[in-house]
Design a protein around this motif. Structure first.
Motif, PDB file in Angstrom:
ATOM      1  N   VAL A   1       0.794  -1.151   0.039  1.00 14.58           N
ATOM      2  CA  VAL A   1      -0.044  -0.010   0.069  1.00 14.58           C
ATOM      3  C   VAL A   1       0.756   1.233  -0.053  1.00 14.58           C
ATOM      4  CG1 VAL A   1      -1.703   1.238   1.062  1.00 14.58           C
ATOM      5  CG2 VAL A   1      -1.851  -1.145   1.250  1.00 14.58           C
ATOM      6  N   ALA A   2       1.734   1.347   0.689  1.00 18.16           N
ATOM      7  CA  ALA A   2       2.571   2.528   0.879  1.00 18.16           C
ATOM      8  C   ALA A   2       3.480   2.628  -0.412  1.00 18.16           C
ATOM      9  CB  ALA A   2       3.676   2.191   1.955  1.00 18.16           C
ATOM     10  N   ALA A   3       4.070   1.661  -1.004  1.00 18.74           N
ATOM     11  CA  ALA A   3       4.776   1.809  -2.109  1.00 18.74           C
ATOM     12  C   ALA A   3       3.903   2.391  -3.350  1.00 18.74           C
ATOM     13  CB  ALA A   3       5.048   0.363  -2.662  1.00 18.74           C
ATOM     14  N   ASP A   4       2.555   1.883  -3.344  1.00 18.38           N
ATOM     15  CA  ASP A   4       1.425   2.251  -4.367  1.00 18.38           C
ATOM     16  C   ASP A   4       1.378   3.647  -4.368  1.00 18.38           C
ATOM     17  OD1 ASP A   4       1.670  -0.178  -5.164  1.00 18.38           O
ATOM     18  OD2 ASP A   4      -0.509  -0.681  -4.491  1.00 18.38           O
ATOM     19  N   VAL A   5       1.464   4.334  -3.055  1.00 17.38           N
ATOM     20  CA  VAL A   5       1.104   5.830  -2.961  1.00 17.38           C
ATOM     21  C   VAL A   5       2.205   6.589  -2.920  1.00 17.38           C
ATOM     22  CG1 VAL A   5      -1.208   5.251  -2.117  1.00 17.38           C
ATOM     23  CG2 VAL A   5       0.696   5.391  -0.442  1.00 17.38           C
ATOM     24  N   GLY A   6       3.372   5.971  -3.196  1.00 20.10           N
ATOM     25  CA  GLY A   6       4.647   6.755  -2.997  1.00 20.10           C
ATOM     26  C   GLY A   6       5.208   7.068  -1.662  1.00 20.10           C
ATOM     27  N   LEU A   7       4.653   6.354  -0.726  1.00 17.67           N
ATOM     28  CA  LEU A   7       5.158   6.821   0.828  1.00 17.67           C
ATOM     29  C   LEU A   7       6.103   5.632   1.389  1.00 17.67           C
ATOM     30  CD1 LEU A   7       1.708   8.261   1.991  1.00 17.67           C
ATOM     31  CD2 LEU A   7       3.716   9.622   0.985  1.00 17.67           C
ATOM     32  N   THR A   8       6.664   6.031   2.713  1.00 12.52           N
ATOM     33  CA  THR A   8       7.372   4.832   3.325  1.00 12.52           C
ATOM     34  C   THR A   8       6.247   4.495   4.237  1.00 12.52           C
ATOM     35  OG1 THR A   8       7.788   6.553   5.149  1.00 12.52           O
ATOM     36  CG2 THR A   8       9.591   5.981   3.374  1.00 12.52           C
ATOM     37  N   MET A   9       6.418   3.458   4.897  1.00 18.67           N
ATOM     38  CA  MET A   9       5.406   2.779   5.871  1.00 18.67           C
ATOM     39  C   MET A   9       5.090   3.913   6.818  1.00 18.67           C
ATOM     40  SD  MET A   9       6.135  -1.280   5.933  1.00 18.67           S
ATOM     41  CE  MET A   9       4.830  -1.548   7.167  1.00 18.67           C
TER      42      MET A   9
ATOM     43  N   ALA B   1       1.526   5.880   7.693  1.00 19.24           N
ATOM     44  CA  ALA B   1       0.840   5.475   9.193  1.00 19.24           C
ATOM     45  C   ALA B   1       0.622   7.055   9.733  1.00 19.24           C
ATOM     46  CB  ALA B   1       1.933   5.011  10.236  1.00 19.24           C
ATOM     47  N   VAL B   2       1.461   8.003   9.615  1.00 25.57           N
ATOM     48  CA  VAL B   2       1.073   9.348  10.038  1.00 25.57           C
ATOM     49  C   VAL B   2       0.107   9.936   9.204  1.00 25.57           C
ATOM     50  CG1 VAL B   2       2.053  11.459  10.471  1.00 25.57           C
ATOM     51  CG2 VAL B   2       3.398   9.481  10.881  1.00 25.57           C
ATOM     52  N   ALA B   3       0.095   9.692   7.918  1.00 27.80           N
ATOM     53  CA  ALA B   3      -0.779  10.232   6.866  1.00 27.80           C
ATOM     54  C   ALA B   3      -2.138   9.819   7.380  1.00 27.80           C
ATOM     55  CB  ALA B   3      -0.457  10.089   5.627  1.00 27.80           C
ATOM     56  N   TRP B   4      -2.268   8.448   7.576  1.00 30.93           N
ATOM     57  CA  TRP B   4      -3.553   7.719   7.910  1.00 30.93           C
ATOM     58  C   TRP B   4      -4.283   8.573   8.847  1.00 30.93           C
ATOM     59  CZ3 TRP B   4      -5.780   5.755  11.986  1.00 30.93           C
ATOM     60  CH2 TRP B   4      -7.033   5.112  11.810  1.00 30.93           C
ATOM     61  N   ALA B   5      -3.563   8.763  10.146  1.00 33.42           N
ATOM     62  CA  ALA B   5      -3.997   9.129  11.345  1.00 33.42           C
ATOM     63  C   ALA B   5      -4.528  10.675  10.933  1.00 33.42           C
ATOM     64  CB  ALA B   5      -2.850   9.281  12.436  1.00 33.42           C
ATOM     65  N   LEU B   6      -3.794  11.419  10.134  1.00 39.53           N
ATOM     66  CA  LEU B   6      -4.303  12.844   9.687  1.00 39.53           C
ATOM     67  C   LEU B   6      -5.469  12.839   8.834  1.00 39.53           C
ATOM     68  CD1 LEU B   6      -0.609  14.093   9.174  1.00 39.53           C
ATOM     69  CD2 LEU B   6      -2.424  14.894  11.023  1.00 39.53           C
ATOM     70  N   GLN B   7      -6.126  11.524   8.314  1.00 37.58           N
ATOM     71  CA  GLN B   7      -7.211  11.660   7.692  1.00 37.58           C
ATOM     72  C   GLN B   7      -8.360  11.754   8.177  1.00 37.58           C
ATOM     73  OE1 GLN B   7      -6.396  11.618   4.106  1.00 37.58           O
ATOM     74  NE2 GLN B   7      -4.606  11.650   5.136  1.00 37.58           N
TER      75      GLN B   7
ATOM     76  N   ALA C   1       4.465  13.704   5.955  1.00 41.51           N
ATOM     77  CA  ALA C   1       3.162  13.073   5.870  1.00 41.51           C
ATOM     78  C   ALA C   1       2.306  14.113   5.710  1.00 41.51           C
ATOM     79  CB  ALA C   1       3.004  12.083   6.851  1.00 41.51           C
ATOM     80  N   ALA C   2       2.670  15.317   6.078  1.00 40.66           N
ATOM     81  CA  ALA C   2       1.764  16.455   6.383  1.00 40.66           C
ATOM     82  C   ALA C   2       1.339  16.841   4.709  1.00 40.66           C
ATOM     83  CB  ALA C   2       2.515  17.866   6.682  1.00 40.66           C
ATOM     84  N   GLY C   3       0.202  17.223   4.622  1.00 38.38           N
ATOM     85  CA  GLY C   3      -0.482  17.451   3.410  1.00 38.38           C
ATOM     86  C   GLY C   3      -0.868  16.280   2.343  1.00 38.38           C
ATOM     87  N   VAL C   4      -0.572  14.956   2.897  1.00 43.55           N
ATOM     88  CA  VAL C   4      -0.992  13.840   2.070  1.00 43.55           C
ATOM     89  C   VAL C   4      -2.276  13.462   2.250  1.00 43.55           C
ATOM     90  CG1 VAL C   4      -0.586  11.245   1.904  1.00 43.55           C
ATOM     91  CG2 VAL C   4       1.633  12.983   2.165  1.00 43.55           C
TER      92      VAL C   4
END
Length: 324
Positions: free
Chosen positions: A247-255, A259-265, A288-291
């Motif tokens: 999942v992380a690779a598909d959206v161009g993020l590290t794991m 995780a941080v971006a998920w919490a910010l959703q 992860a900010a702004g993702v």
């Protein structure tokens, strides 16, 4: 760096905040500043006051008005019977110590780090009201309070004109116990959330995927750190976390970023509070900010983690027996 308002207040905080519970390294603080982080978390009891002192030294060159300093009270700061909790005596003493160690005239957000079962809540909020009127506290927050406790706090905050703006629950892909009761109550009160431990003690970074315990990790730390992470270091959890790599690779993020971006959703979350062992980790987490993650990504996360997700609201953290 992106910024959000806290609850219904006018206070803006950085979407990613830095907390120095475990690491008091000045280089990590500088990395946070370089990444645009303006919101910093510490507490009077962390490191016997050393966490606050080191944070103040690392932030000495930063304009105070640009920072949001959050410190907290509850945990023991002395051996005497009044050295912990949320009594008026301890609140006043602890706050003055924090102001001195942080080299500041005021705290932006003063956090009540756990509920105190031995002190009337009215006493706590009367003391907070006095400290707010004195200009020593701008806003008040809580951490790991239950829905009922937050409801009671909201009523007293309104009665005594205490700007109660934020709650800080443990909140991550794996730990969602705040969603069913705590967050809805806070929404009704106009109280936002600081997502604490969004990396689930480092488990969501994938560092434990091979079953090993890396040197310097929380699983290799002191007894308290090991106790907090023990329930996550089991095959049923770690195997599912490993599935998130795709999942992380598909959206161009590290794991970690995922995780941080998920919490910010979550709409109620104003900021995700992260710690770090190295400046490089701070820099990584801040990205992860702004993702924004679309619904398909969020659905995949839920499906892959499945039964490893904890949602029981009764697991809101309580003080240890004999304290609070």
């Amino acid at each position: 760096m992106e910024f959000r308002r806290v609850g219904t207040s006018g206070l803006a905080v950085s979407e990613v905040a830095y907390g120095n519970w475990l690491n008091h390294d000045a280089d990590c603080v500088q990395a946070a500043l370089d990444a645009g982080i303006t919101t910093f978390h510490t507490a009077a009891a962390w490191g016997g006051g050393a966490a606050e002192e080191s944070l103040a030294a690392a932030l000495a060159a930063a304009p105070r008005d640009d920072l949001v300093l959050c410190t907290g009270v509850f945990w023991p700061e002395g051996a005497g019977p009044n050295g912990a909790g949320l009594s008026r005596k301890h609140l006043v003493k602890s706050l003055h110590g924090s102001l001195r160690r942080l080299a500041t005239d005021y705290i932006d957000i003063y956090q009540l780090l756990r509920f105190d079962y031995q002190t009337p809540l009215e006493e706590t909020f009367l003391a907070l009201s006095d400290l707010v009127r004195q200009g020593k506290i701008l806003y008040v927050g809580t951490s790991e309070w239950s829905a009922d406790q937050l409801q009671r706090a909201g009523a007293l905050a309104e009665r005594y004109d205490v700007p109660f703006v934020v709650n800080e629950p443990h909140y991550s892909m794996l730990w969602r116990v705040a969603e069913s009761q705590v967050m809805p109550v806070c929404d009704r009160l106009g109280v936002g959330q600081f997502a604490s431990v969004p990396l689930a003690q480092g488990v969501l970074t994938g560092k434990y995927g091979d079953g090993q315990v890396p040197p310097g990790s929380r699983a290799a730390g002191n007894y308290v750190q090991q106790l907090m992470i023990r329930g996550l270091l089991v095959p049923g959890v770690l195997d599912r976390v490993e599935l998130l790599r795709g999942v992380a690779a598909d959206v161009g993020l590290t794991m970690a970023q995922l995780a941080v971006a998920w919490a910010l959703q979550h709409d109620s979350v104003a900021s995700a509070v992260v710690g770090a062992s190295t400046p490089e980790q701070v820099t990584e987490n801040a990205k992860a900010a702004g993702v924004r993650l679309d619904i398909d990504v969020l659905t995949r996360v839920d499906q892959l983690l499945g039964g490893a997700i904890q949602t029981d609201p009764r697991l809101t953290w309580s003080p240890p027996a004999g304290l609070g």
